[in-house]
Write a protein that holds these residues in place. Structure first.
Motif, PDB file in Angstrom:
ATOM      1  N   GLU A 200      52.438  39.151  28.937  1.00 31.96           N
ATOM      2  CA  GLU A 200      53.615  39.414  29.776  1.00 31.96           C
ATOM      3  C   GLU A 200      54.375  38.132  30.118  1.00 31.96           C
ATOM      4  O   GLU A 200      55.597  38.136  30.173  1.00 31.96           O
ATOM      5  CB  GLU A 200      53.180  40.121  31.062  1.00 31.96           C
ATOM      6  CG  GLU A 200      52.703  41.543  30.852  1.00 31.96           C
ATOM      7  CD  GLU A 200      52.506  42.237  32.187  1.00 31.96           C
ATOM      8  OE1 GLU A 200      51.443  42.033  32.810  1.00 31.96           O
ATOM      9  OE2 GLU A 200      53.416  42.963  32.605  1.00 31.96           O
TER      10      GLU A 200
ATOM     11  N   GLU B 262      57.683  29.308  37.919  1.00 35.80           N
ATOM     12  CA  GLU B 262      56.377  28.962  38.468  1.00 35.80           C
ATOM     13  C   GLU B 262      56.128  29.621  39.814  1.00 35.80           C
ATOM     14  O   GLU B 262      55.001  30.003  40.126  1.00 35.80           O
ATOM     15  CB  GLU B 262      56.273  27.445  38.656  1.00 35.80           C
ATOM     16  CG  GLU B 262      55.683  26.718  37.485  1.00 35.80           C
ATOM     17  CD  GLU B 262      55.897  25.215  37.604  1.00 35.80           C
ATOM     18  OE1 GLU B 262      56.004  24.575  36.551  1.00 35.80           O
ATOM     19  OE2 GLU B 262      55.988  24.700  38.751  1.00 35.80           O
TER      20      GLU B 262
ATOM     21  N   TRP C  69      56.219  34.119  39.183  1.00 36.90           N
ATOM     22  CA  TRP C  69      55.689  34.914  38.064  1.00 36.90           C
ATOM     23  C   TRP C  69      54.816  36.088  38.507  1.00 36.90           C
ATOM     24  O   TRP C  69      54.937  37.195  37.964  1.00 36.90           O
ATOM     25  CB  TRP C  69      54.958  34.031  37.044  1.00 36.90           C
ATOM     26  CG  TRP C  69      53.713  33.363  37.567  1.00 36.90           C
ATOM     27  CD1 TRP C  69      53.651  32.164  38.201  1.00 36.90           C
ATOM     28  CD2 TRP C  69      52.379  33.875  37.507  1.00 36.90           C
ATOM     29  NE1 TRP C  69      52.353  31.893  38.550  1.00 36.90           N
ATOM     30  CE2 TRP C  69      51.540  32.908  38.135  1.00 36.90           C
ATOM     31  CE3 TRP C  69      51.787  35.032  36.994  1.00 36.90           C
ATOM     32  CZ2 TRP C  69      50.165  33.091  38.262  1.00 36.90           C
ATOM     33  CZ3 TRP C  69      50.410  35.207  37.112  1.00 36.90           C
ATOM     34  CH2 TRP C  69      49.612  34.242  37.747  1.00 36.90           C
TER      35      TRP C  69
ATOM     36  N   LEU D  70      55.468  40.070  37.846  1.00 37.61           N
ATOM     37  CA  LEU D  70      54.466  40.934  37.203  1.00 37.61           C
ATOM     38  C   LEU D  70      54.152  42.130  38.096  1.00 37.61           C
ATOM     39  O   LEU D  70      54.045  43.265  37.623  1.00 37.61           O
ATOM     40  CB  LEU D  70      53.167  40.165  36.923  1.00 37.61           C
ATOM     41  CG  LEU D  70      53.160  39.115  35.814  1.00 37.61           C
ATOM     42  CD1 LEU D  70      51.730  38.607  35.585  1.00 37.61           C
ATOM     43  CD2 LEU D  70      53.717  39.664  34.509  1.00 37.61           C
TER      44      LEU D  70
ATOM     45  N   ARG E  91      56.045  50.625  36.448  1.00 39.06           N
ATOM     46  CA  ARG E  91      55.321  51.412  35.443  1.00 39.06           C
ATOM     47  C   ARG E  91      54.449  52.479  36.088  1.00 39.06           C
ATOM     48  O   ARG E  91      54.158  53.512  35.486  1.00 39.06           O
ATOM     49  CB  ARG E  91      54.420  50.498  34.580  1.00 39.06           C
ATOM     50  CG  ARG E  91      55.158  49.495  33.735  1.00 39.06           C
ATOM     51  CD  ARG E  91      54.227  48.814  32.727  1.00 39.06           C
ATOM     52  NE  ARG E  91      53.194  47.957  33.315  1.00 39.06           N
ATOM     53  CZ  ARG E  91      53.368  46.697  33.684  1.00 39.06           C
ATOM     54  NH1 ARG E  91      54.550  46.129  33.539  1.00 39.06           N
ATOM     55  NH2 ARG E  91      52.361  45.994  34.178  1.00 39.06           N
TER      56      ARG E  91
ATOM     57  N   ILE F 177      43.377  44.281  46.774  1.00 35.34           N
ATOM     58  CA  ILE F 177      44.669  44.003  46.125  1.00 35.34           C
ATOM     59  C   ILE F 177      45.226  45.298  45.506  1.00 35.34           C
ATOM     60  O   ILE F 177      46.414  45.600  45.665  1.00 35.34           O
ATOM     61  CB  ILE F 177      44.522  42.919  45.031  1.00 35.34           C
ATOM     62  CG1 ILE F 177      43.697  41.729  45.501  1.00 35.34           C
ATOM     63  CG2 ILE F 177      45.895  42.501  44.500  1.00 35.34           C
ATOM     64  CD1 ILE F 177      44.369  40.760  46.400  1.00 35.34           C
TER      65      ILE F 177
ATOM     66  N   HIS G 211      43.069  35.444  45.409  1.00 38.00           N
ATOM     67  CA  HIS G 211      41.991  36.119  44.683  1.00 38.00           C
ATOM     68  C   HIS G 211      41.738  35.452  43.329  1.00 38.00           C
ATOM     69  O   HIS G 211      40.597  35.174  42.970  1.00 38.00           O
ATOM     70  CB  HIS G 211      42.347  37.609  44.512  1.00 38.00           C
ATOM     71  CG  HIS G 211      41.252  38.417  43.903  1.00 38.00           C
ATOM     72  ND1 HIS G 211      41.469  39.316  42.895  1.00 38.00           N
ATOM     73  CD2 HIS G 211      39.917  38.455  44.169  1.00 38.00           C
ATOM     74  CE1 HIS G 211      40.322  39.869  42.557  1.00 38.00           C
ATOM     75  NE2 HIS G 211      39.375  39.372  43.318  1.00 38.00           N
TER      76      HIS G 211
ATOM     77  N   LEU H 264      51.576  25.124  31.048  1.00 41.33           N
ATOM     78  CA  LEU H 264      51.383  24.390  32.301  1.00 41.33           C
ATOM     79  C   LEU H 264      51.486  22.887  32.081  1.00 41.33           C
ATOM     80  O   LEU H 264      51.918  22.151  32.960  1.00 41.33           O
ATOM     81  CB  LEU H 264      50.006  24.712  32.900  1.00 41.33           C
ATOM     82  CG  LEU H 264      49.874  26.109  33.481  1.00 41.33           C
ATOM     83  CD1 LEU H 264      48.414  26.424  33.759  1.00 41.33           C
ATOM     84  CD2 LEU H 264      50.693  26.219  34.753  1.00 41.33           C
TER      85      LEU H 264
HETATM   86  C1  AOE Z   1      49.755  42.254  38.091  1.00 36.39           C
HETATM   87  C2  AOE Z   1      50.678  42.758  37.210  1.00 36.39           C
HETATM   88  C3  AOE Z   1      50.454  42.656  35.862  1.00 36.39           C
HETATM   89  O1  AOE Z   1      51.365  43.165  35.035  1.00 36.39           O
HETATM   90  C4  AOE Z   1      49.311  42.065  35.374  1.00 36.39           C
HETATM   91  C5  AOE Z   1      48.364  41.583  36.268  1.00 36.39           C
HETATM   92  C6  AOE Z   1      47.099  41.016  35.708  1.00 36.39           C
HETATM   93  C7  AOE Z   1      46.277  40.195  36.684  1.00 36.39           C
HETATM   94  C8  AOE Z   1      46.236  40.903  38.055  1.00 36.39           C
HETATM   95  C9  AOE Z   1      47.635  41.035  38.639  1.00 36.39           C
HETATM   96  C10 AOE Z   1      48.595  41.661  37.649  1.00 36.39           C
HETATM   97  C11 AOE Z   1      47.602  41.784  39.961  1.00 36.39           C
HETATM   98  C12 AOE Z   1      46.680  41.051  40.987  1.00 36.39           C
HETATM   99  C13 AOE Z   1      45.309  40.889  40.420  1.00 36.39           C
HETATM  100  C14 AOE Z   1      45.373  40.167  39.069  1.00 36.39           C
HETATM  101  C15 AOE Z   1      43.913  39.927  38.733  1.00 36.39           C
HETATM  102  C16 AOE Z   1      43.278  39.629  40.114  1.00 36.39           C
HETATM  103  C17 AOE Z   1      44.358  39.917  41.152  1.00 36.39           C
HETATM  104  C18 AOE Z   1      44.642  42.244  40.363  1.00 36.39           C
HETATM  105  O2  AOE Z   1      43.835  40.418  42.329  1.00 36.39           O
HETATM  106  C19 AOE Z   1      46.775  38.782  36.759  1.00 36.39           C
HETATM  107  C20 AOE Z   1      46.092  37.922  35.735  1.00 36.39           C
HETATM  108  C21 AOE Z   1      46.585  36.509  35.835  1.00 36.39           C
HETATM  109  C22 AOE Z   1      45.934  35.657  34.835  1.00 36.39           C
HETATM  110  C23 AOE Z   1      46.141  34.181  35.120  1.00 36.39           C
HETATM  111  C24 AOE Z   1      47.417  33.685  34.530  1.00 36.39           C
HETATM  112  C25 AOE Z   1      47.687  32.246  34.906  1.00 36.39           C
HETATM  113  C26 AOE Z   1      49.182  32.079  34.982  1.00 36.39           C
HETATM  114  C27 AOE Z   1      49.684  30.699  35.251  1.00 36.39           C
HETATM  115  C28 AOE Z   1      51.217  30.776  35.277  1.00 36.39           C
HETATM  116  C29 AOE Z   1      51.851  29.488  35.578  1.00 36.39           C
HETATM  117  O3  AOE Z   1      51.397  28.777  36.430  1.00 36.39           O
HETATM  118  N1  AOE Z   1      52.973  29.146  34.883  1.00 36.39           N
HETATM  119  C30 AOE Z   1      53.545  27.854  35.067  1.00 36.39           C
HETATM  120  C31 AOE Z   1      53.614  30.043  33.943  1.00 36.39           C
HETATM  121  C32 AOE Z   1      54.865  30.644  34.447  1.00 36.39           C
HETATM  122  C33 AOE Z   1      55.723  31.066  33.295  1.00 36.39           C
HETATM  123  C34 AOE Z   1      56.252  32.410  33.329  1.00 36.39           C
END
Ligand code: AOE
Length: 257
Positions: free
Chosen positions: A52, A79, A82, A86, A93, A123, A223, A243
């Motif tokens: 995503e 940053e 995001w 999401l 959806r 959450i 979390h 990053l």
């Molecule tokens: C919510 C909506 C979605 O479409 C997907 C997800 C997946 C994980 C979910 C989150 C969610 C809802 C909240 C949750 C989380 C898992 C635990 C939390 C349920 O309680 C998120 C998974 C994230 C994975 C880590 C990604 C690291 C991203 C770093 C981004 C960043 O720092 N930069 C600079 C990129 C920004 C560019 C767009």
């Protein structure tokens, strides 16, 4: 339409552009064995988020005017918002599926399935509650795309670094962009044939939900960082690259690996 500068777009044209920027539907294409284990569910969610985020960068660049901001501003905005972006996508959806979170076309979870990941049900409940609120308001697609663009443009308008505060040009552009998306949202609401009073109330309700989303994304970040300390989440190569090397944000790798 692409030849026309964004400042001269009508609200209707702006919404049409933002609609065309929408990311595609995502499939994980994994065999999602149930019951989930903590590691497996977090791996699927992380894989989904990686895909995503790849599409989110192209989405942002298609928001009229966004690429005219300085690269520092573009990165800073992404940053800081995001997870909010999401989450709003997830709520959209899930809007027609009470009690379920439609993470992707092939990853649909109910709150009980969250029990396998420590701390995630809290959450999930907050995400489900905000989704219920959007369902009650009968959120329209035009309104949804405006709200998502507003998250991107608003995320850090008041808390920028001194370096960014000096970039008055980008700051001004950002403010103008946010104003034009606000106009578009007002237009989308006005189309619905509500009384003037109900239009204002609806605008207020929709914007107040953004503050709920900010709150849940803060909890979600907490979390995620708790889990990283437990080594459950593995940050993908793509994100590590995003990053550590900002210039690659304009040409990220294929997200499918
Ligand atoms: C919510 C909506 C979605 O479409 C997907 C997800 C997946 C994980 C979910 C989150 C969610 C809802 C909240 C949750 C989380 C898992 C635990 C939390 C349920 O309680 C998120 C998974 C994230 C994975 C880590 C990604 C690291 C991203 C770093 C981004 C960043 O720092 N930069 C600079 C990129 C920004 C560019 C767009």
């Amino acid at each position: 339409l692409l030849e026309v500068h964004h400042s001269s777009l009508t609200p209707e044209q702006l919404i049409s552009c933002i609609m065309h920027a929408e990311p595609p539907e995502i499939y994980l294409m994994e065999d999602l064995k149930r019951p989930f284990t903590e590691a497996r569910m977090m791996m699927s969610l992380t894989k989904l988020a990686n895909k995503e985020l790849f599409f989110m960068i192209s989405w942002a660049k298609k928001i009229p005017g966004f690429v005219e901001l300085s690269l520092t501003y573009q990165m800073h905005q992404l940053e800081s918002c995001w997870l909010d972006v999401l989450m709003l996508g997830l709520m959209w959806r899930s809007i027609d599926h009470p009690g379920k979170l439609i993470f992707s076309a092939d990853l649909k979870l109910n709150r009980e399935e969250g029990n396998c990941v420590k701390g995630i049900v809290i959450i999930f409940d907050k995400l489900l509650a905000a989704t219920t609120r959007f369902r009650e308001l009968n959120l329209q697609r035009e309104e949804y795309v405006c709200l998502k663009a507003m998250i991107l443009l608003n995320s850090n308008i008041c808390s920028t670094s001194p370096e960014m505060a000096e970039d008055l040009e980008s700051r001004g552009k950002l403010q103008l962009l946010l104003d034009s998306v606000t106009d578009a949202l007002v237009w989308a609401i006005s189309k619905q044939g509500l009384s003037f009073q109900l239009q204002s109330a609806r605008l207020a309700h929709l914007l107040m939900l953004l503050s709920d989303i900010r709150h849940v994304s803060g909890k979600g970040m907490k979390h995620l960082s708790d889990m990283k300390n437990n080594n459950i989440v593995q940050v993908s190569d793509l994100l590590l690259e995003m990053l550590t090397n900002g210039s690659r944000m304009s040409a990220p790798h294929d997200p499918s690996n």
